[in-house]
Motif scaffolding. Structure first.
Motif, PDB file in Angstrom:
ATOM      1  N   VAL A  61       5.472   8.236   0.323  1.00 45.11           N
ATOM      2  CA  VAL A  61       4.772   7.598   1.441  1.00 45.11           C
ATOM      3  C   VAL A  61       5.567   6.360   1.845  1.00 45.11           C
ATOM      4  N   SER A  62       6.549   6.553   2.728  1.00 46.23           N
ATOM      5  CA  SER A  62       7.507   5.505   3.041  1.00 46.23           C
ATOM      6  C   SER A  62       7.272   4.812   4.370  1.00 46.23           C
ATOM      7  N   ASN A  63       6.253   5.218   5.131  1.00 46.96           N
ATOM      8  CA  ASN A  63       5.953   4.527   6.386  1.00 46.96           C
ATOM      9  C   ASN A  63       4.466   4.649   6.691  1.00 46.96           C
ATOM     10  N   GLN A  64       4.044   3.933   7.730  1.00 45.00           N
ATOM     11  CA  GLN A  64       2.619   3.843   8.037  1.00 45.00           C
ATOM     12  C   GLN A  64       2.029   5.166   8.497  1.00 45.00           C
ATOM     13  N   GLN A  65       2.838   5.965   9.215  1.00 42.05           N
ATOM     14  CA  GLN A  65       2.327   7.256   9.669  1.00 42.05           C
ATOM     15  C   GLN A  65       2.065   8.177   8.477  1.00 42.05           C
ATOM     16  N   ARG A  66       2.982   8.193   7.526  1.00 49.27           N
ATOM     17  CA  ARG A  66       2.767   9.001   6.323  1.00 49.27           C
ATOM     18  C   ARG A  66       1.530   8.516   5.563  1.00 49.27           C
ATOM     19  N   TYR A  67       1.368   7.201   5.512  1.00 48.11           N
ATOM     20  CA  TYR A  67       0.196   6.645   4.819  1.00 48.11           C
ATOM     21  C   TYR A  67      -1.096   7.129   5.465  1.00 48.11           C
ATOM     22  N   ARG A  68      -1.156   7.064   6.795  1.00 46.61           N
ATOM     23  CA  ARG A  68      -2.363   7.522   7.495  1.00 46.61           C
ATOM     24  C   ARG A  68      -2.600   9.011   7.252  1.00 46.61           C
ATOM     25  N   THR A  69      -1.514   9.779   7.258  1.00 47.21           N
ATOM     26  CA  THR A  69      -1.642  11.221   7.026  1.00 47.21           C
ATOM     27  C   THR A  69      -2.208  11.511   5.636  1.00 47.21           C
ATOM     28  N   VAL A  70      -1.685  10.815   4.631  1.00 42.77           N
ATOM     29  CA  VAL A  70      -2.152  11.037   3.258  1.00 42.77           C
ATOM     30  C   VAL A  70      -3.605  10.614   3.113  1.00 42.77           C
ATOM     31  N   MET A  71      -3.956   9.449   3.664  1.00 36.33           N
ATOM     32  CA  MET A  71      -5.320   8.946   3.522  1.00 36.33           C
ATOM     33  C   MET A  71      -6.345   9.872   4.190  1.00 36.33           C
ATOM     34  N   ALA A  72      -5.910  10.605   5.206  1.00 40.93           N
ATOM     35  CA  ALA A  72      -6.831  11.521   5.904  1.00 40.93           C
ATOM     36  C   ALA A  72      -6.847  12.907   5.273  1.00 40.93           C
ATOM     37  N   SER A  73      -6.031  13.103   4.236  1.00 39.57           N
ATOM     38  CA  SER A  73      -5.930  14.430   3.621  1.00 39.57           C
ATOM     39  C   SER A  73      -6.836  14.530   2.391  1.00 39.57           C
ATOM     40  N   ASP A  74      -6.901  15.732   1.820  1.00 37.62           N
ATOM     41  CA  ASP A  74      -7.641  15.930   0.575  1.00 37.62           C
ATOM     42  C   ASP A  74      -6.681  16.073  -0.599  1.00 37.62           C
ATOM     43  N   TRP A 117       0.823  -1.214   0.000  1.00 37.23           N
ATOM     44  CA  TRP A 117       0.000   0.000   0.000  1.00 37.23           C
ATOM     45  C   TRP A 117       0.857   1.265   0.000  1.00 37.23           C
ATOM     46  N   LEU A 118       2.078   1.173   0.498  1.00 39.67           N
ATOM     47  CA  LEU A 118       2.969   2.335   0.460  1.00 39.67           C
ATOM     48  C   LEU A 118       3.385   2.641  -0.976  1.00 39.67           C
ATOM     49  N   GLY A 119       3.643   1.582  -1.761  1.00 39.07           N
ATOM     50  CA  GLY A 119       3.961   1.790  -3.172  1.00 39.07           C
ATOM     51  C   GLY A 119       2.781   2.321  -3.958  1.00 39.07           C
ATOM     52  N   HIS A 120       1.585   1.766  -3.688  1.00 42.97           N
ATOM     53  CA  HIS A 120       0.379   2.225  -4.381  1.00 42.97           C
ATOM     54  C   HIS A 120       0.129   3.707  -4.103  1.00 42.97           C
ATOM     55  N   SER A 121       0.177   4.062  -2.821  1.00 46.66           N
ATOM     56  CA  SER A 121      -0.161   5.442  -2.456  1.00 46.66           C
ATOM     57  C   SER A 121       0.921   6.429  -2.892  1.00 46.66           C
ATOM     58  N   THR A 122       2.179   6.008  -2.910  1.00 47.37           N
ATOM     59  CA  THR A 122       3.246   6.891  -3.392  1.00 47.37           C
ATOM     60  C   THR A 122       3.052   7.194  -4.874  1.00 47.37           C
ATOM     61  N   THR A 123       2.775   6.161  -5.668  1.00 46.55           N
ATOM     62  CA  THR A 123       2.575   6.355  -7.105  1.00 46.55           C
ATOM     63  C   THR A 123       1.394   7.268  -7.382  1.00 46.55           C
ATOM     64  N   LEU A 124       0.306   7.048  -6.682  1.00 48.10           N
ATOM     65  CA  LEU A 124      -0.930   7.743  -7.016  1.00 48.10           C
ATOM     66  C   LEU A 124      -1.086   9.102  -6.336  1.00 48.10           C
TER      67      LEU A 124
END
Length: 520
Positions: free
Chosen positions: A273-286, A261-268
């Motif tokens: 998005v290299s760690n879980q905290q960054r992933y959560r931050t991005v998913m909660a953003s607009d 999911w880090l690779g998916h979210s970084t690409t898109l």
């Protein structure tokens, strides 16, 4: 202990630990009660550092990075689920119970051991004091002159270094969280009007596909590459005959060995998005994801096909998907292939039946995740007739006759061979689907999410993954001619390498999107 399994060897345990010398000196100076308390606490601390060292070794081996004390505890549950899919519930429960017992024994035994040693020091204080002084002089001498044993420094400070690195890692993680929140609020295309988003792709059916663990090693490693490269060459020619052309390059993934999911979210997302905290931050953003661009434009319907999703998936909103088909919504009645819930061929046939073949008022933008190349690469599905897929029951015999996951996991060479075969399968399935069902308006973008684990890709492999864009309309590929990508499905060794997060903005720019920055 070292931080990696490959550095583990006898010489690591024939060293003089500086922390033990300092600890002995302190314990000799203390009265009995505080001495026993400090010894017990030191034993517990040593056990905790040992567990963290084990975790570092495991994470280095599987994910190419060290364990993050703040963010990575949630991944242990994913590891247990992976083992259950690969080895079965009984074996996983037994392994989990054994590991818990081992950790408890480690804490108890090291606390007891240090208390016992402190008592020995106290009973023989004169001898212990002389020994401590001698050991201190030897340690300083060895450290000053760089004395080594089998290439390993004889004077050791591993526990102190581990404690320092873990402390710095926690501090850096907390700082990164605050800094990344600011970065995620800035978006070069965040305020772009809908009409100015990807105008050069209007009318095209867009498909973004991630192939699990499809990494550079599959194309360039001497064991895997011959089979994979042959498949890429054969499939490139087959697509040419069907009127399709492709261009391919490299992206450097934000993850390695797992955490797809880090690779998916970084690409898109266009963010690193290299760690879980960054992933959560991005998913909660607009922040505007590449897939959400198509929804925002108003010119596409958007769909996700996610056979790996087996629970609630709130990320659907961030990725801008009107509808998501998860593992339970594709009608599959066949067996799981270890972690993979269904073969890629079945996934794509269901995508065809439920999405691609349906009449829509607008073109469709689809995100499809293919999972058959997920570790442990046993058993691997085989191609069947597309008209024979049915509800997937046809795969029961194929799954039963395939390799057992435990047999593949235990053999490094076999893991590499079977990994290569799984990539050949996924690439063949995807390109056959395009050859069979694609149209003049179909545009396929497919890439890997990360390299396979170090046991397969090697301990010094890059984080690069292949990416290809395939289309019939020559204008689609003409738009990226300046990128310098290779013709065909196989990127050349010297093809351009971009960080994965750069792809979104370059793709949007190439296809006519106008930047309108949004600042936090």
């Amino acid at each position: 202990m070292p931080a990696t399994i490959v550095d583990l060897g006898p010489a690591r345990f024939f060293r003089l630990p500086g922390e033990a010398i300092v600890g002995a000196a302190i314990l000799l100076a203390l009265p009995r009660k505080p001495r026993v308390v400090l010894a017990a606490v030191s034993g517990v601390a040593l056990a905790a550092l040992t567990v963290l060292n084990w975790l570092d070794m495991g994470f280095k081996q599987y994910l190419g990075r060290t364990f993050n004390l703040v963010l990575d505890w949630s991944l242990l549950g994913d590891a247990q689920s992976y083992l259950e899919d690969s080895l079965g519930r009984t074996a996983t429960l037994a392994a989990t119970a054994g590991l818990i017992v081992l950790v408890l024994l480690l804490f108890a035994s090291l606390a007891y051991a240090v208390v016992r040693l402190s008592n020995v020091l106290a009973r023989h204080s004169a001898t212990a004091t002389r020994g401590t002084l001698i050991a201190g002089v030897v340690w300083i001498t060895c450290s000053s002159f760089g004395v080594q044993l089998a290439g390993v420094p004889l004077a050791a400070d591993s526990a102190a270094v581990t404690l320092q690195s873990q402390t710095e890692r926690v501090s850096d993680t907390l700082k990164d969280e605050a800094e990344f929140q600011k970065v995620a609020k800035v978006d070069a295309f965040g305020a772009t009007p809908p009409a100015q988003l990807v105008p050069d792709l209007r009318g095209k059916d867009m498909i973004f596909t991630f192939i699990e663990s499809y990494g550079r090693s599959a194309i360039e490693d001497p064991i895997m590459a011959p089979g994979v490269d042959k498949t890429l060459a054969v499939r490139t020619e087959a697509l040419k005959k069907a009127g399709y052309h492709a261009k391919s390059g490299w992206l450097t993934s934000a993850t390695y060995g797992g955490s797809s999911w880090l690779g998916h979210s970084t690409t898109l997302s266009g963010l690193w998005v290299s760690n879980q905290q960054r992933y959560r931050t991005v998913m909660a953003s607009d922040h505007l994801s590449l897939t959400k661009v198509f929804k925002k434009s108003g010119a596409w319907d958007t769909v996700g096909v996610m056979p790996g999703v087996q629970k609630g998936w709130p990320e659907q909103s961030f990725f801008g998907l009107d509808k998501v088909y998860n593992a339970f919504e594709l009608g599959y009645k066949g067996p799981k292939f270890s972690w993979s819930t269904m073969p890629d061929q079945y996934t794509l046939e269901q995508f065809q039946r439920r999405v691609h073949s349906k009449k829509h008022d607008k073109p469709v933008m689809s995100e499809v995740i293919l999972t058959s190349s997920h570790q442990p690469w046993g058993p691997i599905p085989k191609m069947v007739g597309w008209d024979e897929l049915g509800d997937g029951s046809i795969f029961k015999g194929i799954e039963a006759a395939g390799n057992k996951p435990a047999d593949v996991i235990a053999d490094t060479t076999k893991s590499r061979q079977e990994y290569g075969k799984s990539i050949q399968y996924s690439v063949t399935v995807l390109t056959e689907w395009l050859e069979r069902y694609g149209s003049k308006d179909t545009v396929l973008v497919f890439l890997g999410d990360h390299q396979p684990i170090a046991r397969v890709s090697g301990n010094h492999a890059s984080r690069d993954v292949p990416i290809s864009i395939v289309a019939k309309d020559p204008k689609v590929l003409d738009k990226i001619s300046a990128w310098g990508w290779s013709d065909g499905l196989r990127p050349a060794h010297d093809a351009p390498v971009w960080k994965m997060n750069l792809f979104r903005d370059r793709f949007l720019t190439a296809y006519g999107s106008t930047p309108h920055p949004k600042k936090g």
